[in-house]
Design a protein around this motif. Structure first.
Motif, mmCIF file in Angstrom:
data_model
loop_
_atom_site.group_PDB
_atom_site.id
_atom_site.type_symbol
_atom_site.label_atom_id
_atom_site.label_comp_id
_atom_site.label_asym_id
_atom_site.label_seq_id
_atom_site.Cartn_x
_atom_site.Cartn_y
_atom_site.Cartn_z
ATOM 1 N N ASP A 86 0.832 -1.206 0.000
ATOM 2 C CA ASP A 86 0.000 0.000 0.000
ATOM 3 C C ASP A 86 0.866 1.256 0.000
ATOM 4 O OD1 ASP A 86 -1.066 -2.206 1.778
ATOM 5 O OD2 ASP A 86 -2.912 -1.072 1.553
ATOM 6 N N ASN A 87 1.822 1.258 0.936
ATOM 7 C CA ASN A 87 2.657 2.448 1.096
ATOM 8 C C ASN A 87 3.485 2.741 -0.149
ATOM 9 O OD1 ASN A 87 1.786 3.010 3.750
ATOM 10 N ND2 ASN A 87 3.146 1.452 4.566
ATOM 11 N N PHE A 88 3.903 1.696 -0.841
ATOM 12 C CA PHE A 88 4.658 1.877 -2.076
ATOM 13 C C PHE A 88 3.784 2.538 -3.145
ATOM 14 C CE2 PHE A 88 6.316 0.036 -6.162
ATOM 15 C CZ PHE A 88 7.492 0.761 -6.184
ATOM 16 N N VAL A 89 2.506 2.135 -3.206
ATOM 17 C CA VAL A 89 1.572 2.705 -4.188
ATOM 18 C C VAL A 89 1.362 4.201 -3.933
ATOM 19 C CG1 VAL A 89 -0.844 2.710 -4.937
ATOM 20 C CG2 VAL A 89 0.397 0.555 -4.755
ATOM 21 N N TYR A 90 1.216 4.579 -2.664
ATOM 22 C CA TYR A 90 1.077 6.000 -2.330
ATOM 23 C C TYR A 90 2.338 6.763 -2.740
ATOM 24 C CZ TYR A 90 -3.175 5.473 0.523
ATOM 25 O OH TYR A 90 -4.466 5.252 0.953
ATOM 26 N N LEU A 91 3.480 6.136 -2.552
ATOM 27 C CA LEU A 91 4.754 6.754 -2.924
ATOM 28 C C LEU A 91 4.868 6.917 -4.432
ATOM 29 C CD1 LEU A 91 7.628 7.741 -2.337
ATOM 30 C CD2 LEU A 91 8.348 5.342 -2.202
ATOM 31 N N ILE A 92 4.488 5.888 -5.172
ATOM 32 C CA ILE A 92 4.526 5.944 -6.635
ATOM 33 C C ILE A 92 3.642 7.075 -7.150
ATOM 34 C CG2 ILE A 92 3.830 4.745 -8.750
ATOM 35 C CD1 ILE A 92 6.461 3.784 -7.595
ATOM 36 N N ARG A 93 2.475 7.247 -6.538
ATOM 37 C CA ARG A 93 1.570 8.331 -6.934
ATOM 38 C C ARG A 93 2.257 9.682 -6.775
ATOM 39 N NH1 ARG A 93 -1.346 12.098 -4.387
ATOM 40 N NH2 ARG A 93 -3.217 12.897 -5.454
ATOM 41 N N GLU A 153 -10.487 6.480 -4.758
ATOM 42 C CA GLU A 153 -10.625 5.611 -5.928
ATOM 43 C C GLU A 153 -9.324 5.540 -6.726
ATOM 44 O OE1 GLU A 153 -13.970 7.150 -8.056
ATOM 45 O OE2 GLU A 153 -15.436 6.295 -6.664
ATOM 46 N N GLU A 154 -8.592 6.641 -6.759
ATOM 47 C CA GLU A 154 -7.312 6.669 -7.474
ATOM 48 C C GLU A 154 -6.333 5.676 -6.857
ATOM 49 O OE1 GLU A 154 -3.646 9.767 -8.546
ATOM 50 O OE2 GLU A 154 -5.319 10.426 -7.284
ATOM 51 N N ILE A 155 -6.258 5.670 -5.523
ATOM 52 C CA ILE A 155 -5.349 4.745 -4.843
ATOM 53 C C ILE A 155 -5.761 3.298 -5.093
ATOM 54 C CG2 ILE A 155 -4.578 3.914 -2.581
ATOM 55 C CD1 ILE A 155 -3.186 6.478 -3.510
ATOM 56 N N LYS A 160 -4.583 -1.877 -7.611
ATOM 57 C CA LYS A 160 -4.985 -3.023 -8.437
ATOM 58 C C LYS A 160 -4.067 -3.183 -9.642
ATOM 59 C CE LYS A 160 -9.394 -1.839 -8.661
ATOM 60 N NZ LYS A 160 -10.861 -1.861 -8.936
ATOM 61 N N ASN A 161 -3.695 -2.068 -10.257
ATOM 62 C CA ASN A 161 -2.771 -2.129 -11.395
ATOM 63 C C ASN A 161 -1.407 -2.657 -10.969
ATOM 64 O OD1 ASN A 161 -4.652 -1.151 -13.215
ATOM 65 N ND2 ASN A 161 -3.988 0.978 -13.028
ATOM 66 N N LYS A 164 -1.470 -6.374 -10.464
ATOM 67 C CA LYS A 164 -1.516 -7.109 -11.726
ATOM 68 C C LYS A 164 -0.160 -7.173 -12.402
ATOM 69 C CE LYS A 164 -6.341 -6.057 -12.928
ATOM 70 N NZ LYS A 164 -7.220 -5.299 -13.862
ATOM 71 N N THR A 165 0.602 -6.087 -12.297
ATOM 72 C CA THR A 165 1.864 -6.001 -13.045
ATOM 73 C C THR A 165 3.101 -6.375 -12.239
ATOM 74 O OG1 THR A 165 2.086 -3.650 -12.483
ATOM 75 C CG2 THR A 165 0.924 -4.196 -14.512
ATOM 76 N N SER A 166 2.944 -6.497 -10.927
ATOM 77 C CA SER A 166 4.128 -6.740 -10.092
ATOM 78 C C SER A 166 3.992 -7.964 -9.201
ATOM 79 C CB SER A 166 4.418 -5.506 -9.226
ATOM 80 O OG SER A 166 4.564 -4.365 -10.014
ATOM 81 N N ARG A 167 3.330 -8.982 -9.710
ATOM 82 C CA ARG A 167 3.143 -10.191 -8.904
ATOM 83 C C ARG A 167 4.456 -10.870 -8.552
ATOM 84 N NH1 ARG A 167 -2.223 -11.900 -8.628
ATOM 85 N NH2 ARG A 167 -1.462 -13.396 -7.100
#
Length: 199
Positions: A86-93, A153-155, A160-161, A164-167
């Motif tokens: 989760d935290n990585f996704v917020y960072l990527i944003r 919703e953006e997060i 989800k993306n 899908k791409t980083s399994r």
């Protein structure tokens, strides 16, 4: 054992985590709920959520890793309300919304990805439960939680993306089980979690 509930804010992760912790403790297990890193960083005066910046998210990510490592050594079962994912996704944003040049952006993302993969390999999650958005209504009384539905919703979409791409990151340990809770069966979520763990 390390269990985490991932998802955007306001989807029910905390409730699921505390319910599971209660069941496991009744069974006589040594269980701990991991403190949420973002709240700790916010209490230090740093911005979080849609107003966050790279410094804040970097601190949150590193704090998450530090907390997981610390509590994993002290308890037989660690339950995490959020994870490094989760935290990585917020960072990527934050990084992608910055004015960083592509070459520098790619370098930063690669560095953070290496940090996460290293953590997965050294301290893998045994169970990862993804909690989806089921309603636009969510608790906004929590002072740490963003009230911005678009951001929420953006997060969720970014997460989800990423999943899908980083399994490959999620499969750093072949024993890790990934479970996406069904969107149409919220009333059964606690039962699904318990049955998955055979509590």
């Amino acid at each position: 054992m390390k269990i985490t509930f991932i998802g955007t804010h306001g989807v029910g992760k905390t409730g699921l985590a505390w319910t599971l912790a209660g069941h496991l403790k009744k069974e006589g297990n040594s269980v701990e709920m991991l403190p949420e890193a973002a709240r700790m960083i916010a209490d230090m005066g740093y911005k979080i959520n849609e107003n966050s910046n790279e410094k804040s998210q970097n601190m949150i990510l590193k704090k998450q890793i530090s907390l997981e490592n610390h509590y994993s050594r002290k308890y037989d079962i660690l339950i995490c309300d959020r994870s490094v994912i989760d935290n990585f996704v917020y960072l990527i944003r934050v990084l992608k919304n910055s004015k960083t040049k592509k070459s520098e952006l790619d370098k930063k993302i690669k560095s953070y990805t290496t940090m996460i993969k290293d953590h997965f390999e050294k301290s893998p999650y045994d169970y990862i439960f993804y909690v989806p958005i089921i309603s636009k209504k969510f608790d906004t009384k929590d002072k740490y939680r963003s009230k911005n539905e678009t951001f929420r919703e953006e997060i969720d979409k970014l997460l989800k993306n990423y999943l899908k791409t980083s399994r490959i990151l999620l499969s750093a340990n072949s024993k890790t089980r990934f479970i996406a809770l069904p969107k149409k069966s919220q009333k059964n979520w606690n039962m699904i979690v318990k049955e998955t763990l055979r509590v």
